[in-house]
Design an enzyme around this catalytic site. Structure first.
Site, PDB file in Angstrom:
ATOM      1  N   ASP A   1     -45.052  -3.890  20.314  1.00  0.00           N
ATOM      2  CA  ASP A   1     -44.930  -4.968  19.323  1.00  0.00           C
ATOM      3  C   ASP A   1     -45.762  -4.587  18.101  1.00  0.00           C
ATOM      4  O   ASP A   1     -46.678  -3.762  18.189  1.00  0.00           O
ATOM      5  CB  ASP A   1     -45.486  -6.285  19.897  1.00  0.00           C
ATOM      6  CG  ASP A   1     -44.518  -6.970  20.858  1.00  0.00           C
ATOM      7  OD1 ASP A   1     -43.348  -6.578  20.919  1.00  0.00           O
ATOM      8  OD2 ASP A   1     -44.956  -7.911  21.551  1.00  0.00           O
TER       9      ASP A   1
ATOM     10  N   ARG B   1     -37.201  -2.389  16.420  1.00  0.00           N
ATOM     11  CA  ARG B   1     -36.926  -3.830  16.320  1.00  0.00           C
ATOM     12  C   ARG B   1     -37.326  -4.246  14.900  1.00  0.00           C
ATOM     13  O   ARG B   1     -38.420  -3.934  14.446  1.00  0.00           O
ATOM     14  CB  ARG B   1     -37.762  -4.613  17.329  1.00  0.00           C
ATOM     15  CG  ARG B   1     -37.612  -6.137  17.149  1.00  0.00           C
ATOM     16  CD  ARG B   1     -38.692  -6.912  17.883  1.00  0.00           C
ATOM     17  NE  ARG B   1     -38.612  -6.725  19.319  1.00  0.00           N
ATOM     18  CZ  ARG B   1     -39.683  -6.823  20.126  1.00  0.00           C
ATOM     19  NH1 ARG B   1     -40.881  -7.063  19.631  1.00  0.00           N
ATOM     20  NH2 ARG B   1     -39.547  -6.639  21.420  1.00  0.00           N
TER      21      ARG B   1
END
Ligand code: FDA
Length: 300
Positions: free
Chosen positions: A125, A176
């Site tokens: 992340d 992402r």
């Protein structure tokens, strides 16, 4: 967002924890491996892949990072046994990035080794601007060793994102793309809602043109519409993208995209440290006041 909703957002830290827990339960798959795997199984049955995250924030001591590694190893072992369609997502500061980058990289190596062994995808992340360079360096290190088994996140609100995309490796890259959740200063981030949208679509087009696999992580209908149009215009194959949404957010839109045949992945967070994550999600809910009021009225 109405004035009342905004008022609730600013006073959220004063809302009792059990009320936050009640309203936020839709965003979190419980506290245990059992509740998390049950949520993943249900999403898989609906036609969505998942990525699972053990909730936790930046740690202050090495022992806390060791504990997080242990939790992830247990999660991976459970996923290996259950054969679910899911990857894992991990926050580098939870593994010690804020303490010592080498220590964090070693922790990531330990997770990646186990994930790769069982063919499980691992995504780093992206956190606030202090973690960006370190996260990219660790990603590059893992990518050299594990290729397309590892992925990174870029945030459309960051002014540097188009440049970061230009510097990506040439092969096996999985990104992402999200708007970004942290509060960043104007020096590093686009601040207007429309600027972030514009940068999102520019970054998405650049990624597609570079042949990168993209997880299109947004619930913003304007961006979803723009992404679908871009996929159509550039003829992007299904093997090069998926949509990604957070558990409990815009579920109708998620099901519509799945029914239209788009690949979809749901971010499934779970664990005892649910509070900070839930506060972030509640702050983004445009109808937060109504939810909090209902939870107050139905308490007990
Ligand atoms: P936006 O916030 O404008 O929301 C669009 C619409 O979606 C809203 O109008 C509302 O209708 C609905 N909505 C959004 N949030 C809601 C909520 N909580 N409750 C109810 N409705 C809601 N960020 C980051 O900095 N680093 C990361 O690694 C990630 N990872 C990540 C993974 C995945 C799968 C997703 C979907 C998102 C992230 N994010 C993230 C978070 C991301 O940066 C962003 O903060 C949120 O996705 C919200 O932005 P949207 O693009 O959805 O737009």
């Amino acid at each position: 967002m109405s004035v009342f909703d905004r008022l609730i957002v600013t006073t959220l830290p004063l809302v009792p924890k059990f009320i936050v827990g009640k309203v936020a339960s839709r965003y979190v798959a419980g506290e245990t491996l059992d509740t998390a795997t049950a949520a993943i199984r249900a999403l898989n049955a609906e036609g969505s892949s998942c990525t699972v995250d053990v909730l936790g924030e930046e740690i202050a001591e090495r022992t806390a990072a060791d504990a997080a590694v242990q939790q992830y190893l247990e999660l991976l072992e459970r996923l290996r046994r259950e054969q679910l369609d899911t990857g894992v997502s991990v926050k580098p500061t939870q593994l010690g990035l804020g303490l010592d980058e080498d220590f964090c990289r070693e922790n990531c190596d330990r997770l990646m080794e186990k994930a790769a062994e069982q063919g499980c995808f691992l995504r780093l992340d992206m956190e606030d601007r202090h973690a960006t360079d370190g996260t990219i360096r660790i990603y590059q290190h893992l990518h050299e060793r594990y290729g397309s088994g590892v992925g990174i996140v870029f945030q459309a609100y960051m002014r540097r994102t188009l440049q970061d995309i230009a510097e990506l490796p040439k092969e096996g890259v999985n990104v992402r793309l999200c708007k970004g959740i942290y509060i960043e200063p104007r020096e590093v981030a686009w601040k207007l809602y429309e600027s972030v949208r514009a940068n999102y679509l520019a970054a998405l087009e650049k990624l597609f043109r570079q042949g990168v696999f993209v997880g299109i992580a947004t619930h913003d209908e304007y961006l979803l519409c723009g992404a679908v149009a871009l996929i159509d215009r550039l003829g992007v194959p299904k093997e090069q993208y998926e949509f990604q949404m957070l558990l409990g957010v815009e579920e109708t839109l998620r099901r519509i995209l799945v029914a239209e045949g788009h690949p979809m992945r749901v971010y499934v967070p779970f664990g005892a440290d649910w509070y900070a994550y839930s506060i972030r999600r509640l702050r983004e809910n445009p109808k937060i006041a109504g939810h909090v009021a209902r939870a107050f009225l139905s308490r007990g």
